[in-house]
Write a protein that holds these residues in place. Sequence first.
Motif, short mmCIF file in Angstrom:
data_model
loop_
_atom_site.label_atom_id
_atom_site.label_comp_id
_atom_site.label_asym_id
_atom_site.label_seq_id
_atom_site.Cartn_x
_atom_site.Cartn_y
_atom_site.Cartn_z
N ILE A 90 -21.88 117.68 -10.01
CA ILE A 90 -21.34 117.33 -8.83
C ILE A 90 -21.10 115.77 -8.85
CG2 ILE A 90 -21.12 117.57 -6.22
CD1 ILE A 90 -22.89 120.26 -6.99
N ILE A 91 -19.82 115.20 -8.47
CA ILE A 91 -19.89 113.79 -8.19
C ILE A 91 -18.96 113.64 -7.08
CG2 ILE A 91 -18.87 111.85 -9.07
CD1 ILE A 91 -18.95 112.86 -11.85
N TRP A 92 -19.76 112.93 -5.97
CA TRP A 92 -18.90 112.29 -4.52
C TRP A 92 -18.49 110.89 -4.74
CZ3 TRP A 92 -23.47 114.54 -1.02
CH2 TRP A 92 -23.37 115.77 -1.08
N VAL A 93 -17.14 110.84 -4.69
CA VAL A 93 -16.69 109.39 -4.64
C VAL A 93 -16.53 109.22 -3.46
CG1 VAL A 93 -14.94 108.19 -5.80
CG2 VAL A 93 -15.78 109.81 -7.03
N VAL A 94 -17.03 107.97 -2.92
CA VAL A 94 -16.74 107.47 -1.66
C VAL A 94 -15.92 106.41 -1.39
CG1 VAL A 94 -18.03 106.83 0.72
CG2 VAL A 94 -19.19 108.24 -0.91
N ASP A 95 -14.88 106.08 -0.62
CA ASP A 95 -14.01 104.94 -0.54
C ASP A 95 -14.90 104.13 0.65
OD1 ASP A 95 -12.13 102.99 -0.09
OD2 ASP A 95 -10.62 104.40 0.40
N THR A 96 -14.97 102.89 0.43
CA THR A 96 -15.78 101.96 0.98
C THR A 96 -14.82 100.77 1.62
OG1 THR A 96 -16.68 100.59 -0.70
CG2 THR A 96 -17.98 102.41 0.28
N SER A 97 -13.63 101.11 1.50
CA SER A 97 -12.47 100.08 2.00
C SER A 97 -12.62 99.80 3.53
CB SER A 97 -11.33 100.18 1.33
OG SER A 97 -10.67 101.53 1.89
N ILE A 131 -23.55 110.14 -6.59
CA ILE A 131 -22.56 109.31 -5.50
C ILE A 131 -22.07 108.11 -6.05
CG2 ILE A 131 -22.39 108.61 -3.33
CD1 ILE A 131 -24.69 110.20 -2.32
N VAL A 132 -20.84 107.90 -6.13
CA VAL A 132 -20.09 106.67 -6.68
C VAL A 132 -19.14 105.92 -5.39
CG1 VAL A 132 -18.37 105.77 -8.19
CG2 VAL A 132 -19.84 107.49 -8.94
N THR A 133 -19.29 104.88 -5.06
CA THR A 133 -18.55 104.34 -4.13
C THR A 133 -17.57 103.19 -4.90
OG1 THR A 133 -19.95 102.11 -4.06
CG2 THR A 133 -20.61 103.81 -2.65
N VAL A 134 -16.52 103.18 -4.09
CA VAL A 134 -15.20 102.46 -4.45
C VAL A 134 -14.75 101.63 -3.49
CG1 VAL A 134 -12.87 102.93 -5.03
CG2 VAL A 134 -14.46 104.82 -5.43
N GLY A 135 -14.76 100.27 -4.37
CA GLY A 135 -14.26 99.17 -3.56
C GLY A 135 -13.75 98.48 -4.54
N ALA A 136 -13.96 96.87 -4.65
CA ALA A 136 -13.33 95.93 -5.59
C ALA A 136 -13.76 96.51 -7.20
CB ALA A 136 -13.99 94.65 -5.64
N GLU A 137 -15.04 97.39 -7.13
CA GLU A 137 -15.36 97.90 -8.51
C GLU A 137 -16.17 99.20 -8.21
OE1 GLU A 137 -19.05 95.03 -9.55
OE2 GLU A 137 -17.18 94.95 -10.51
N ASP A 172 -10.83 105.62 -14.49
CA ASP A 172 -11.45 105.43 -15.93
C ASP A 172 -13.06 105.35 -15.79
OD1 ASP A 172 -8.91 105.28 -16.70
OD2 ASP A 172 -9.04 102.79 -16.53
N PHE A 173 -13.64 104.98 -14.89
CA PHE A 173 -15.06 105.11 -14.94
C PHE A 173 -15.61 106.49 -14.68
CE2 PHE A 173 -18.91 104.90 -12.26
CZ PHE A 173 -19.94 104.13 -13.26
N LEU A 174 -15.00 107.27 -13.85
CA LEU A 174 -15.34 108.82 -13.71
C LEU A 174 -15.23 109.45 -14.98
CD1 LEU A 174 -13.62 109.46 -10.23
CD2 LEU A 174 -16.18 109.05 -10.71
N GLN A 175 -14.06 109.27 -15.62
CA GLN A 175 -13.83 110.20 -16.85
C GLN A 175 -14.98 109.66 -17.70
OE1 GLN A 175 -11.72 112.42 -17.26
NE2 GLN A 175 -9.81 111.84 -16.69
N SER A 176 -15.36 108.56 -17.89
CA SER A 176 -16.70 108.18 -18.75
C SER A 176 -18.04 108.82 -18.49
CB SER A 176 -16.83 106.63 -18.86
OG SER A 176 -17.26 106.34 -17.53
#
Length: 586
Positions: A90-97, A131-137, A172-176
């Motif tokens: 289970i992966i949660w991707v969180v937009d932090t913009s 848990i993965v956050t999404v911003g500049a990277e 691309d990072f998630l696929q890895s």
Amino acid sequence: MGFLNLSFLWTMIMPLIVIIYYFFRKKYIQQSVSSTLFWREIMKETKVSPYLQHLQQNALFYLQLFALLLMMFVLLQPYIKTKNISGEQIIWVVDTSSTMLAKEENETIFEKHKNEMLALSKKLGGKAVTIVTVGAEPKIVLQDEKNRARIERAIQQLQVTYSHEDWPNTMDFLQSIIGKKSTAVYIFTDAIEPKQLPKRTKNIKWIVQGSEKKHQNISLQRFGAIQSAEGIEAIAQIENQNQKSQQTTLKIYNANQEEIARKTINLKANHITKVRLDNLKSTDALTARLTANDEYAADQSMSTLLATDSSQIFVDQSLHQLISKAFQSIDSSASTISSNQLESIQSKSILVTNHTDLLHQSKNPILLIGRDDKKALKVDGEVKIIDPKLFSYASIEDIYVEKVYPKVRNAKTLVTVGDTPLIQQTENGHIVVLMDLQMTDWALHPSFPLFLWSAKEKLTAHNSQLGTFKPGEKRVVSLPESKKGIDIYTPNNEYIKSIADGGSFVAPSKPGLYYVKTDSDPLYFVVALEQQEKTLSEGTSFQYGELSKQNTINKDNSIFSTILIIMILALLIVEWEVQRRYGFTN
């Protein structure tokens, strides 16, 4: 509700045995008494509360029966079926913009998604979550964590970084990290298009939680200012992204956050309005703020630094040609002029020369390479850096030096060859290199242009600006020396953080005006919100893809087992007390 261990159904005969035993037990015995005087009184009490009397007389029977039933339930292992999140991984991707700060009812989109994650954490069923956050990277906050307390703590600590979300790099990072496992990927954002997601759907389910509300927004798109003879002239572009005309107030503040101007503006629906303000009082920086009733406040403020004359570089044409070429690669505006023209430069431009007398005569910052008033002497020994601040990006200890000029008096030595000074810095900040390029192989090393860049930054450190940064941007910046350390503050003197000596400069995340506190004048800089974060998109929630393994049912028997065991222990204590008081008469 169900039972995990039905093979223990045979234990039902145990309560039946107790019941049968009580049916066939001897209930009455003949007893001779001397008198029946109180018999009627006792019978009256029995008729008044027959059930209570029956319970008192058969308390041990009911307690034993209840204890056996509870033990039977424990052996059968009852459970409750709960629906869990599907997927092995289970992966949660969180937009932090920044746009995640748009409001929906009484909370922001970001707060709403945090509450959704907290609710989902209760349905993990012991599965690990990343848990993965999404911003500049993309950044991993938590990886393969099963502990619910740690997961909830990580969710509570999530913060908006204001950086624009980089979805292609994140995908691309998630696929890895997904690999070949059956994975459920939850994306918590305000808006994302299905075409932005990878086409791979085998063993991956994409669940997007977006914001379906069309937000009301008035945005300060651009703001700039220049110094003129009459004062400061500022111009602002304000975009009304709503379907209705609205009125707003534009307020202008100086570097000390004192209001110096305001203007009321009528904004047409879906229209950009330009606003001009003239004759503003002189200051190092300006901040513009809108007073608007909308659902997104992050784009209602902008700061700008007042344009100052940048330091130009003038290289003495009598120096080696590689020096001028190196400076032109660093700064395209660098110029080569004759030695006679150097004295006529009146601005704060950098002079690169070998004329030693200019160290005392010129008010310009000077980089002296060689000397025209002394003869060079042969030197032997290794190059050693005494003060590393000017060489933090490239060491020069691997260069060869044949000759050096005599040292400049009352100057601090930065580098030596053996015991002989090679590079110095004067009391008024000039930098002195005590050799010509013909006396060394330094020009063949990559450290040579890096040193010239560091020297340029050092000589121009007196400027009152550091420039404009993106939220959280990491950049190489030449900062002045400070005995007390280097700290970052807001214009309201609110402390933000400190920068370690020689450490990298990382801008704050929140957009606005800041300054670096030094031993002399403050150095102002601006953290600017990216243009993409000034437009709110209407999103949607959707999902696609299928998982090969749907492990969504969890059988939780831990609560039942704990409660039943506690009840059995309590019954045993009560049964012991009944036996102590009444014995084994029944």
